[in-house]
Design an enzyme around this catalytic site. Structure first.
Site, PDB file in Angstrom:
ATOM      1  N   TRP A 163       0.800  -1.221   0.000  1.00  0.00           N
ATOM      2  CA  TRP A 163       0.000   0.000   0.000  1.00  0.00           C
ATOM      3  C   TRP A 163       0.831   1.269   0.000  1.00  0.00           C
ATOM      4  CZ3 TRP A 163       1.882   2.126   4.346  1.00  0.00           C
ATOM      5  CH2 TRP A 163       2.238   1.274   5.400  1.00  0.00           C
ATOM      6  N   LYS A 187      -2.668  -8.135  -7.649  1.00  0.00           N
ATOM      7  CA  LYS A 187      -3.421  -8.016  -6.401  1.00  0.00           C
ATOM      8  C   LYS A 187      -2.816  -6.901  -5.558  1.00  0.00           C
ATOM      9  CE  LYS A 187      -3.131  -9.509  -2.302  1.00  0.00           C
ATOM     10  NZ  LYS A 187      -3.715  -8.343  -1.550  1.00  0.00           N
ATOM     11  N   SER A 241       6.542  -7.480   3.154  1.00  0.00           N
ATOM     12  CA  SER A 241       7.349  -7.855   4.311  1.00  0.00           C
ATOM     13  C   SER A 241       8.084  -9.166   4.081  1.00  0.00           C
ATOM     14  CB  SER A 241       6.457  -7.989   5.552  1.00  0.00           C
ATOM     15  OG  SER A 241       5.659  -9.160   5.463  1.00  0.00           O
ATOM     16  N   TYR A 251       4.263 -21.290  -0.831  1.00  0.00           N
ATOM     17  CA  TYR A 251       3.204 -21.525  -1.810  1.00  0.00           C
ATOM     18  C   TYR A 251       3.775 -22.097  -3.102  1.00  0.00           C
ATOM     19  CZ  TYR A 251       0.494 -18.303   1.184  1.00  0.00           C
ATOM     20  OH  TYR A 251      -0.141 -17.683   2.233  1.00  0.00           O
ATOM     21  N   GLU A 263      10.827  -8.473  -3.297  1.00  0.00           N
ATOM     22  CA  GLU A 263      11.433  -7.231  -2.792  1.00  0.00           C
ATOM     23  C   GLU A 263      10.839  -7.011  -1.422  1.00  0.00           C
ATOM     24  OE1 GLU A 263      11.570  -3.744  -1.352  1.00  0.00           O
ATOM     25  OE2 GLU A 263      10.434  -3.065  -3.109  1.00  0.00           O
ATOM     26  N   CYS A 298      10.383   0.795   2.360  1.00  0.00           N
ATOM     27  CA  CYS A 298      11.376  -0.248   2.632  1.00  0.00           C
ATOM     28  C   CYS A 298      12.793   0.309   2.637  1.00  0.00           C
ATOM     29  CB  CYS A 298      11.264  -1.364   1.594  1.00  0.00           C
ATOM     30  SG  CYS A 298       9.728  -2.296   1.687  1.00  0.00           S
ATOM     31  N   GLU A 393      12.421  -3.662  11.305  1.00  0.00           N
ATOM     32  CA  GLU A 393      11.761  -2.671  10.454  1.00  0.00           C
ATOM     33  C   GLU A 393      10.490  -2.183  11.146  1.00  0.00           C
ATOM     34  OE1 GLU A 393      10.869  -2.138   5.757  1.00  0.00           O
ATOM     35  OE2 GLU A 393      10.082  -3.965   6.675  1.00  0.00           O
TER      36      GLU A 393
END
Length: 489
Positions: A163, A187, A241, A251, A263, A298, A393
């Site tokens: 976001w 997505k 993250s 997955y 990333e 980031c 972070e």
């Protein structure tokens, strides 16, 4: 660009559509969720919530478009022209998209309009222009043979983006994938789906064939997981993250061994040596870097490593810059720092910094009467290198100041983290600049600047900050396969 009253008026008129965009048309979906604006805590829109069914529809559309549609078979120059048309449409709708981003995730409108939208427009233009510039190879072999090495689109790409830069990070993945001839299912984050859904509609308006670019809204545990596990997704590109990046690797292992490009997080060091060419500029840039985008980056230089001989001078200058920042309504063009993305994230940041070190400024909620999720710019010093605030972070406007006595100590402090996304270095000595940059384990090192660069250079991380690269021609490596054809003459 409109003034404050103009943006407020446009916000009242904005009616963002919340349907998925699949196979060139809007799909309402079977469930929905609400997007709450961090500006005032009010519901901004109701958005379709993708489950496995919607993800399956989007992937099936992308699969058909890749296997049987015209997109991978178009002349590259034609794909490029359509990407350039999409860039033009994004520019035509620049104010609308900037406003949407500002409302959905709290980015100051000036930054959304001048920085975020500029990046998205430039990215689609750059890859549109690159599409027909890629070349295959014909290695020299024996005279009775011909060898060809061709670069072919990998297939269906699933792109999952966060976001904090909704369109910049989406464009960094979508544009090169489309330029390569792949089809895409995007997505976006459930906190910022509206700008991405609008991008999907603009892509159809630009003339991209049905199924080439699909957008589904939903959360990570449901929609993201379904995309990561889907056997018809050939590549998964993710920004977010480190913890979620691990899920996508699982997955892939549990499904079709799709390639996963990541990333991930960062805890970037910003090293200021005593011979920095301009200490005032170094301090001002350090403050700008950590408070830009509310620190929700980031690459944010969240660890300021400063030589003991100049530590007080630099820290005081950063604190003064923090206290002078205009924190306020993101729709006000004079605002320099808006709210954090959500009430939940604000609470998480506050919990992580409570009693962390010596607090010099900030550290508390502000503008609470607005209903928004605002945090005052925060600076800690006397930070222990082993503390959580120096290693984890935080993803907020929180700066940790650490000191060192030697260059070797600075390098050791900089590398003493699981992350390796970016770093900054301030020095006037050319040899020091080269030697320290080589020693830093980071994908990008900025010398006497921070967050500079353009689309010609790659971006990505080392260590647990991920793999692969966005931006530049190198990003095409993620979305193409190399095929060898050996012909006996």
């Amino acid at each position: 660009m409109p003034g404050y009253e103009g943006w407020l008026s446009l916000a009242q008129q904005l009616r963002p559509a919340g349907h998925h965009h699949i196979n060139g048309v809007d799909e309402p979906g079977q469930a929905s969720f609400t997007v709450v604006s961090p500006r005032d805590g009010k519901v901004l829109a109701t958005v379709a919530d993708a489950g496995k069914k919607e993800v399956d529809l989007a992937v099936a559309a992308a699969r058909r478009a890749f296997d049987h549609g015209p997109w991978p078979r178009l002349a590259p120059v034609e794909r490029g022209r359509l990407l350039l048309r999409l860039a033009d449409l994004i520019e035509e709708h620049r104010a609308e998209l900037a406003l949407t981003i500002s409302l959905e995730m709290g980015k100051p409108i000036t930054d959304a309009h001048d920085i975020e939208l500029r990046a998205a427009i430039n990215t689609f233009r750059w890859y549109g222009q690159l599409a027909d510039k890629l070349v295959d190879e014909s290695p020299r072999t024996a005279l009775d043979s011909l060898a060809l090495v061709t670069r072919e689109p990998v297939g269906v790409v699933g792109a999952v983006v966060p976001w904090n830069f909704p369109l910049t990070l989406a464009s960094w993945k979508v544009a090169p994938a489309l330029a390569a001839g792949c089809t895409v299912v995007l997505k976006p984050s459930e906190f910022s789906p509206l700008s991405a859904l609008r991008l999907g509609r603009l892509a159809t308006e630009a003339g991209l064939p049905p199924g080439v670019f699909n957008v589904v809204a939903g959360d990570g545990p449901t929609a993201g997981r379904a995309l990561g596990l889907h056997p018809d997704v050939d590549v998964l590109a993710f920004t977010g993250s480190t913890a979620v990046g691990r899920h996508f690797l699982h997955y892939a292992a549990d499904s079709n061994l799709k390639r996963v490009w990541l990333e991930l997080g960062g805890k970037s060091p910003n090293i200021i040596l005593p011979d920095a060419p301009d200490l005032d500029r170094a301090a001002a840039t350090a403050a700008w870097g950590i408070f830009f985008n509310q620190g929700e980056m980031c690459t944010a230089p969240s660890r300021l490593l400063v030589h003991t001989s100049i530590a007080s001078q630099v820290t005081d200058a950063v604190i003064a810059a923090a206290q002078a920042l205009r924190v306020g309504d993101p729709l006000d063009p004079s605002t320099q720092m808006g709210p954090l993305v959500s009430e939940h994230h604000l609470g998480r940041v506050l919990a992580r910094i409570a009693g962390a070190a010596r607090l010099r400024t900030g550290g508390e909620r502000t503008l609470a009467s607005s209903g928004g999720s605002f945090l005052a710019p925060t600076v800690f010093d006397q930070v222990s290198p082993d503390s959580a605030i120096a290693r984890d972070e935080i993803f907020g406007p929180v700066l940790s100041v650490l000191t060192f006595d030697t260059v070797d100590e600075a390098i050791a402090l900089a590398n003493a983290t699981e992350y390796g996304l970016a770093a900054g270095l301030w020095t006037a000595d050319l040899s020091t600049a080269h030697q320290v940059s080589r020693a830093l384990r980071a994908g990008t090192v900025w010398v006497n600047c921070y967050e500079e660069g353009d689309l010609t250079v790659p971006f990505g991380g080392m260590k647990q900050s991920g793999n692969g690269r966005d931006k530049s021609a190198h990003s095409l490596d993620k979305y193409t396969e190399l095929k060898t054809t050996w012909i006996q003459l």
